[in-house]
Design a protein around this motif. Sequence first.
Motif, short mmCIF file in Angstrom:
data_model
loop_
_atom_site.label_atom_id
_atom_site.label_comp_id
_atom_site.label_asym_id
_atom_site.label_seq_id
_atom_site.Cartn_x
_atom_site.Cartn_y
_atom_site.Cartn_z
N CYS A 82 0.84 -1.20 0.00
CA CYS A 82 0.00 0.00 0.00
C CYS A 82 0.87 1.24 0.00
CB CYS A 82 -0.89 0.03 1.24
SG CYS A 82 -2.02 -1.34 1.34
N THR A 83 0.51 2.22 -0.83
CA THR A 83 1.20 3.50 -0.82
C THR A 83 0.69 4.31 0.36
OG1 THR A 83 1.41 3.44 -3.22
CG2 THR A 83 1.68 5.57 -2.15
N LYS A 84 1.62 4.86 1.12
CA LYS A 84 1.26 5.65 2.30
C LYS A 84 1.49 7.13 2.01
CE LYS A 84 2.33 3.02 6.34
NZ LYS A 84 3.22 2.85 7.46
N VAL A 85 0.59 7.96 2.46
CA VAL A 85 0.78 9.41 2.39
C VAL A 85 0.86 9.90 3.83
CG1 VAL A 85 -0.15 11.60 1.59
CG2 VAL A 85 -0.52 9.54 0.24
N VAL A 86 2.04 10.43 4.20
CA VAL A 86 2.22 10.92 5.57
C VAL A 86 1.66 12.33 5.70
CG1 VAL A 86 4.07 9.54 6.56
CG2 VAL A 86 4.63 11.20 4.87
N GLY A 87 1.63 12.82 6.91
CA GLY A 87 1.00 14.10 7.22
C GLY A 87 1.47 15.27 6.40
N ASP A 88 2.75 15.34 6.06
CA ASP A 88 3.25 16.49 5.31
C ASP A 88 3.09 16.33 3.80
OD1 ASP A 88 5.11 14.53 4.95
OD2 ASP A 88 6.86 15.74 5.48
N GLY A 89 2.36 15.30 3.34
CA GLY A 89 2.10 15.10 1.92
C GLY A 89 3.11 14.21 1.21
N MET A 90 4.14 13.77 1.91
CA MET A 90 5.14 12.90 1.29
C MET A 90 4.55 11.51 1.07
SD MET A 90 8.98 11.97 2.55
CE MET A 90 8.50 10.81 3.81
N ARG A 91 4.82 10.94 -0.12
CA ARG A 91 4.32 9.60 -0.45
C ARG A 91 5.41 8.57 -0.22
NH1 ARG A 91 2.87 9.10 -6.15
NH2 ARG A 91 2.41 6.98 -5.50
N ILE A 92 5.05 7.46 0.38
CA ILE A 92 5.96 6.32 0.56
C ILE A 92 5.40 5.20 -0.30
CG2 ILE A 92 6.92 4.67 2.18
CD1 ILE A 92 6.55 6.80 4.36
N ARG A 93 6.18 4.79 -1.30
CA ARG A 93 5.72 3.77 -2.23
C ARG A 93 5.56 2.42 -1.52
NH1 ARG A 93 9.88 3.57 -6.75
NH2 ARG A 93 11.24 4.00 -5.02
N GLY A 94 4.60 1.67 -1.96
CA GLY A 94 4.35 0.36 -1.38
C GLY A 94 4.94 -0.76 -2.20
N ASP A 95 5.91 -0.44 -3.06
CA ASP A 95 6.52 -1.47 -3.91
C ASP A 95 7.28 -2.49 -3.07
OD1 ASP A 95 5.58 0.00 -6.02
OD2 ASP A 95 7.49 0.98 -6.41
N ILE A 96 7.20 -3.74 -3.47
CA ILE A 96 7.92 -4.81 -2.80
C ILE A 96 9.03 -5.29 -3.73
CG2 ILE A 96 7.74 -7.16 -1.88
CD1 ILE A 96 4.83 -6.50 -1.17
N ASN A 97 10.25 -5.30 -3.22
CA ASN A 97 11.41 -5.77 -3.99
C ASN A 97 11.92 -7.06 -3.37
OD1 ASN A 97 11.65 -3.37 -5.72
ND2 ASN A 97 12.10 -2.35 -3.79
N ILE A 98 12.31 -8.00 -4.23
CA ILE A 98 12.79 -9.29 -3.76
C ILE A 98 14.10 -9.61 -4.45
CG2 ILE A 98 12.33 -11.78 -3.71
CD1 ILE A 98 9.38 -11.13 -3.61
N CYS A 99 15.05 -10.13 -3.69
CA CYS A 99 16.32 -10.60 -4.25
C CYS A 99 16.42 -12.09 -3.92
CB CYS A 99 17.49 -9.83 -3.64
SG CYS A 99 19.10 -10.40 -4.19
#
Length: 124
Positions: free
Chosen positions: A37-54
Amino acid sequence: LADAGGTYERLARSIAPEIFAHDDVKKALLLLLVGGCTKVVGDGMRIRGDINICLMGEPGVAKSQLLKHITQVAPRAVYTTGKGSSGVGLTAAVVRDSATGEAVLEGGALVLADMGVCCIDEFD
């Protein structure tokens, strides 16, 4: 499916059913396909919900087969080998247009798999 229970395990086992065991790897790949899930924090910054696997391991433990299966299942996926492409080639490459002879920029595997899955096999 939901009423039977064990949905997570059943879906994970359905990834590359011809490959036995590797249940934890298959569960991780299932989560990769579903995404976070993409998160939007209080100051408007977006945190991508991408999952990376190695995936790392001994030769012959079906890493390549699992990646190839994911590219067949995912709606938007690109499979490439790291041996045949450089770090720059994964993002973009300059090629000559056959019709005009001009230099054009062609997207690499990471660009083509935008908002999808990019499987890089044998990455050095």
